[in-house]
Design a protein around this motif. Sequence first.
Motif, PDB file in Angstrom:
ATOM      1  N   VAL A  73       1.005  -1.163  -0.129  1.00  8.55           N
ATOM      2  CA  VAL A  73      -0.137   0.066  -0.158  1.00  8.55           C
ATOM      3  C   VAL A  73       0.727   1.318   0.125  1.00  8.55           C
ATOM      4  CG1 VAL A  73      -1.627   1.299   1.335  1.00  8.55           C
ATOM      5  CG2 VAL A  73      -1.822  -1.004   1.132  1.00  8.55           C
ATOM      6  N   LEU A  77       1.346   4.212  -3.059  1.00  8.82           N
ATOM      7  CA  LEU A  77       1.188   5.594  -2.922  1.00  8.82           C
ATOM      8  C   LEU A  77       2.450   6.389  -3.310  1.00  8.82           C
ATOM      9  CD1 LEU A  77      -0.482   5.637   0.768  1.00  8.82           C
ATOM     10  CD2 LEU A  77      -1.573   6.308  -1.331  1.00  8.82           C
ATOM     11  N   HIS A  82       0.855   9.630  -4.821  1.00 10.14           N
ATOM     12  CA  HIS A  82      -0.560   9.588  -4.013  1.00 10.14           C
ATOM     13  C   HIS A  82      -1.814   9.740  -5.100  1.00 10.14           C
ATOM     14  CE1 HIS A  82       2.439   9.943  -0.871  1.00 10.14           C
ATOM     15  NE2 HIS A  82       1.335   9.791   0.040  1.00 10.14           N
ATOM     16  N   SER A  85      -5.728   4.838  -7.181  1.00  9.34           N
ATOM     17  CA  SER A  85      -7.181   5.028  -6.954  1.00  9.34           C
ATOM     18  C   SER A  85      -7.580   4.049  -5.731  1.00  9.34           C
ATOM     19  CB  SER A  85      -8.105   4.355  -7.956  1.00  9.34           C
ATOM     20  OG  SER A  85      -7.889   2.977  -8.166  1.00  9.34           O
ATOM     21  N   SER A  86      -8.677   4.204  -4.850  1.00  4.40           N
ATOM     22  CA  SER A  86      -8.978   3.384  -3.904  1.00  4.40           C
ATOM     23  C   SER A  86      -9.305   1.994  -4.299  1.00  4.40           C
ATOM     24  CB  SER A  86     -10.266   4.007  -3.132  1.00  4.40           C
ATOM     25  OG  SER A  86     -11.168   4.325  -4.131  1.00  4.40           O
ATOM     26  N   LYS A  87      -9.733   1.860  -5.527  1.00  2.00           N
ATOM     27  CA  LYS A  87     -10.047   0.771  -6.173  1.00  2.00           C
ATOM     28  C   LYS A  87      -8.801  -0.191  -6.051  1.00  2.00           C
ATOM     29  CE  LYS A  87     -13.178  -2.154  -7.970  1.00  2.00           C
ATOM     30  NZ  LYS A  87     -14.341  -2.492  -7.126  1.00  2.00           N
ATOM     31  N   THR A  88      -7.701   0.678  -6.304  1.00  5.26           N
ATOM     32  CA  THR A  88      -6.248  -0.260  -6.552  1.00  5.26           C
ATOM     33  C   THR A  88      -6.143  -0.768  -5.153  1.00  5.26           C
ATOM     34  OG1 THR A  88      -5.630   0.868  -8.613  1.00  5.26           O
ATOM     35  CG2 THR A  88      -4.179  -0.143  -7.234  1.00  5.26           C
ATOM     36  N   ILE A  89      -6.206   0.267  -4.102  1.00  7.45           N
ATOM     37  CA  ILE A  89      -5.920  -0.079  -2.933  1.00  7.45           C
ATOM     38  C   ILE A  89      -6.611  -1.232  -2.232  1.00  7.45           C
ATOM     39  CG2 ILE A  89      -5.989   0.794  -0.435  1.00  7.45           C
ATOM     40  CD1 ILE A  89      -3.669   2.055  -2.255  1.00  7.45           C
ATOM     41  N   GLU A  90      -7.840  -1.169  -2.899  1.00  4.78           N
ATOM     42  CA  GLU A  90      -8.829  -2.246  -2.492  1.00  4.78           C
ATOM     43  C   GLU A  90      -8.334  -3.797  -2.814  1.00  4.78           C
ATOM     44  OE1 GLU A  90     -13.558  -3.377  -2.293  1.00  4.78           O
ATOM     45  OE2 GLU A  90     -12.787  -2.005  -3.968  1.00  4.78           O
TER      46      GLU A  90
END
Length: 235
Positions: A73, A77, A82, A85-90
């Motif tokens: 994670v 970033l 930074h 996307s939040s989708k990639t973090i998910e």
Amino acid sequence: MKADYNNIKVIGFDADDTLWVNETYFRDAEQEFALLLSQFETPNKIDQELFKMEMKNLPVYGYGVKGFVLSMVEMALELSNHTVSSKTIEKILDIGKDMINKPVELLDGVEETLKSLSRKYRLIVATKGDLLDQERKLEKSGLLHYFHHIEVLSEKESANYSKLLAHLDINPSEFLMVGNSLKSDILPLVEIGAKAIHVPFHTTWQHETVSQSVADNADYLTVDSINEVLNYLNQ
């Protein structure tokens, strides 16, 4: 000439990549991670930078899947400035969950070897990693009943092993360690006067590698598979 293990009373086993498959899942996860971040860097560069991040975070997170995921994670970033996307973090979190939920795949000959050795020797597990994850894998492995003691160490250095053996009232000269990592399972034991048998796994984490000159100067035995250990111990 066979090594002399006549004095051995207690045998310790590493867990990951000695009893069951582990490192393969990390390699697969690294490939998935590189694919997820391919718009920002080349796979080779991502691999290099992720390893650096893991090493930086090791004193904070320790070993295991959870620390690995946090490093991914943080790397995502950094590589994306930074903008990831939040989708990639998910998806990165999903990689970690998938690793944790993998079935425990015993390596060839493990259960037969433990069953045979447990008739004469006291067996223990000395491993490192995330405590919860290692307990889960041991439970799922079906091997728990072979061991008198389970120890999850923060590090596997000679001082850690000395402390463990003293706590269990084991004389180093009566202890044999079996594991796949020269750095973590073999050399520290040789250093404190114990015996060690190296059972190489087909892939090794970069952090666990040692120079050939260091390996050549240590007194230990290497076998091709874990069941070969039986050839050197009195049954």
